[in-house]
Design an enzyme around this catalytic site. Structure first.
Site, PDB file in Angstrom:
ATOM      1  N   SER A 206       0.804  -1.226   0.000  1.00  0.00           N
ATOM      2  CA  SER A 206       0.000   0.000   0.000  1.00  0.00           C
ATOM      3  C   SER A 206       0.835   1.273   0.000  1.00  0.00           C
ATOM      4  O   SER A 206       0.356   2.325  -0.432  1.00  0.00           O
ATOM      5  CB  SER A 206      -0.968   0.006   1.178  1.00  0.00           C
ATOM      6  OG  SER A 206      -0.280  -0.207   2.387  1.00  0.00           O
ATOM      7  N   HIS A 234      -5.323  -4.018  -2.538  1.00  0.00           N
ATOM      8  CA  HIS A 234      -5.155  -3.036  -3.626  1.00  0.00           C
ATOM      9  C   HIS A 234      -5.064  -3.684  -5.004  1.00  0.00           C
ATOM     10  O   HIS A 234      -4.895  -2.983  -6.001  1.00  0.00           O
ATOM     11  CB  HIS A 234      -3.892  -2.199  -3.392  1.00  0.00           C
ATOM     12  CG  HIS A 234      -3.974  -1.334  -2.181  1.00  0.00           C
ATOM     13  ND1 HIS A 234      -4.480  -0.058  -2.200  1.00  0.00           N
ATOM     14  CD2 HIS A 234      -3.630  -1.588  -0.893  1.00  0.00           C
ATOM     15  CE1 HIS A 234      -4.436   0.449  -0.981  1.00  0.00           C
ATOM     16  NE2 HIS A 234      -3.922  -0.455  -0.174  1.00  0.00           N
ATOM     17  N   LYS A 265     -12.145  -0.704  -1.420  1.00  0.00           N
ATOM     18  CA  LYS A 265     -11.384  -0.039  -2.481  1.00  0.00           C
ATOM     19  C   LYS A 265     -12.148  -0.232  -3.800  1.00  0.00           C
ATOM     20  O   LYS A 265     -13.163   0.429  -4.003  1.00  0.00           O
ATOM     21  CB  LYS A 265      -9.950  -0.542  -2.476  1.00  0.00           C
ATOM     22  CG  LYS A 265      -9.311  -0.320  -1.079  1.00  0.00           C
ATOM     23  CD  LYS A 265      -7.867  -0.603  -1.011  1.00  0.00           C
ATOM     24  CE  LYS A 265      -7.338  -0.709   0.401  1.00  0.00           C
ATOM     25  NZ  LYS A 265      -7.565   0.420   1.300  1.00  0.00           N
TER      26      LYS A 265
END
Ligand SMILES: Cc1ncc(COP(=O)(O)O)c(C=O)c1O
Length: 423
Positions: A206, A234, A265
């Site tokens: 990240s 991610h 996300k």
């Protein structure tokens, strides 16, 4: 503690000898006030409309609402604003009400929760899954339930905090970031000493924004009889031909032992998940404390996430727009000579390595209507403190150009480090 606040960090207030918690809070307040006065507190900025490329925030100085080009969101496909995602949430809100009323184990288990568990497992070509109310809870709670006194986790130095917080009941060995020699050395050391050996990596890191070399990690795991757990927070929705994350990108879809991720996300909601073989998932449904002692996700968010996964699967053009943005920004940042580390994702570190300059840069950018995050020590080592930029699919070229022009300008003004730069 009266001192030059530019030389201290959050770490210095984490534990103050002889000070009880309220005294510590008062001392920390002085530190915060110093930066508030200097107009350098870029945290907890109030946003009035959510994630958009042009966001609305309340100016930290004047309190007035202003538009900014925003580069802070992990809503990579910007599905939080997708009408179908919103509509799905509204319908669920009407049908089920605003909350699930209990944890999944004891009454809060809605049919759409199970639908989501099936869907996210199928999306990742895994047998089964369990959902959590946060990605943090998915990692921390699952690891706490899985890994015990006679076991060992072998973690990359840069795994997310939620992984680290899951390891209090077990043994921990670290390997250097993405360094396969270092991993192999640790695997050799622990080979016959522990019951369960679990290598844990992030699919996409990240802060560093680079990828774990999954194929190599899996080969080493096989050779040393360890399991592999990947936190793909991610990666999901962003990587792979069909957006199925770093396992798809590395052509090991459905082959890792444990896959975790977040719904906060690309999947435009909040919550997290763990995918694995059914027996392990079933065990976690009775032992993972962040699931069994915590109320189930709201119906609205569950239905919105289901729709977001469907769009992720069926509309590759959204992901393509994100990748067009990534390529454009990357090319131009490199051309301007910024140190962007080894980024391979939608996250761009602009490494500056000087806390004061990082703060000043973020402040100057905000004054110019550009919202980026300053990442300071102890979040990253001092020599690599940075600005952090996140791209989403709905950024347009003019947003990126505006960012690039202003970055170039402040780099000259503040004498930010750049390689290859010729003035
Ligand atoms: C790599 C990684 N894992 C886990 C999490 C936690 O996810 P959540 O925000 O859903 O709690 C994050 C959050 O930002 C993350 O970056």
């Amino acid at each position: 503690m009266k001192q030059d606040y530019n030389k201290v960090s959050l770490k210095d207030f984490a534990d103050l000898e002889e000070k009880d918690i309220f005294q510590r809070a008062d001392i920390f307040q002085d530190y915060l006030n110093y930066f508030r006065k200097e107009k350098q507190v870029n945290y907890r900025i109030r946003s009035t409309r959510g994630a958009e490329p042009v966001a609305h925030i309340l100016d930290p100085d004047t309190g007035e609402e202003k538009e900014v080009f925003s580069f802070i969101s992990n809503d990579y496909l910007n599905l939080t604003k997708n009408p179908e995602v919103i509509q799905a949430g509204i319908q669920a809100l009407i049908k089920y009400g605003s909350g699930a009323g209990a944890s999944q184990l004891i009454g809060g288990n809605l049919d759409i929760h199970e639908e989501l568990e099936k869907k996210i497992a199928a999306f990742n070509h895994m047998d089964d899954s369990i959902i959590y109310t946060s990605g943090f809870g998915a990692n921390a709670g699952s690891i706490l339930a899985m890994m015990q006194e006679k076991d060992v986790v072998i973690m990359d130095l840069f795994v997310h905090a939620s992984v680290i917080d899951g390891t209090f009941n077990t043994n921990v060995k670290w390997f250097l970031h993405n360094d396969m020699e270092s991993l192999e050395k640790v695997l050799k050391d622990v080979q016959h000493k522990y019951r369960t050996k679990m290598i844990i990596v992030d699919g996409v890191y990240s802060q560093e924004a680079d990828l774990a070399p999954l194929r190599k990690i899996m080969a080493l795991a096989k050779a040393y009889e360890a399991y592999v757990m990947v936190d793909d927070a991610h990666g999901q929705g962003v990587f792979g031909k069909n957006g199925k994350g770093t396992p798809e990108y590395f052509d090991v879809l459905g082959q890792v032992d444990v896959l975790t991720g977040t719904f906060s996300k690309s999947f435009a909601g909040v919550g997290g998940f763990l995918c694995a073989k059914t027996e392990l998932v079933d065990l976690l449904k009775y032992y993972a404390r962040t699931n069994i002692f915590s109320a189930a996700p709201t119906p609205q968010v569950t239905a919105s996430i289901l729709k977001a996964i469907e769009i992720t699967e069926n509309k590759p053009s959204v992901r393509q727009r994100l990748w067009d943005n990534i390529h454009y920004l990357k090319e131009n940042l490199i051309e301007l000579g910024f140190n962007i580390g080894n980024t391979e994702s939608a996250i761009f570190p602009i490494i500056i390595g000087d806390d004061v300059k990082v703060r000043e840069s973020a402040q100057l950018l905000l004054e110019r209507g550009i919202y980026v995050n300053p990442i300071l020590y102890p979040a990253v080592p001092r020599r690599v403190t940075r600005l952090r930029i996140s791209l989403i699919a709905t950024h347009r070229k003019e947003h990126l150009d505006h960012l690039l022009n202003n970055l170039e300008d402040i780099a000259k003004k503040l004498n930010l480090p750049r390689h290859q730069y010729v003035s």
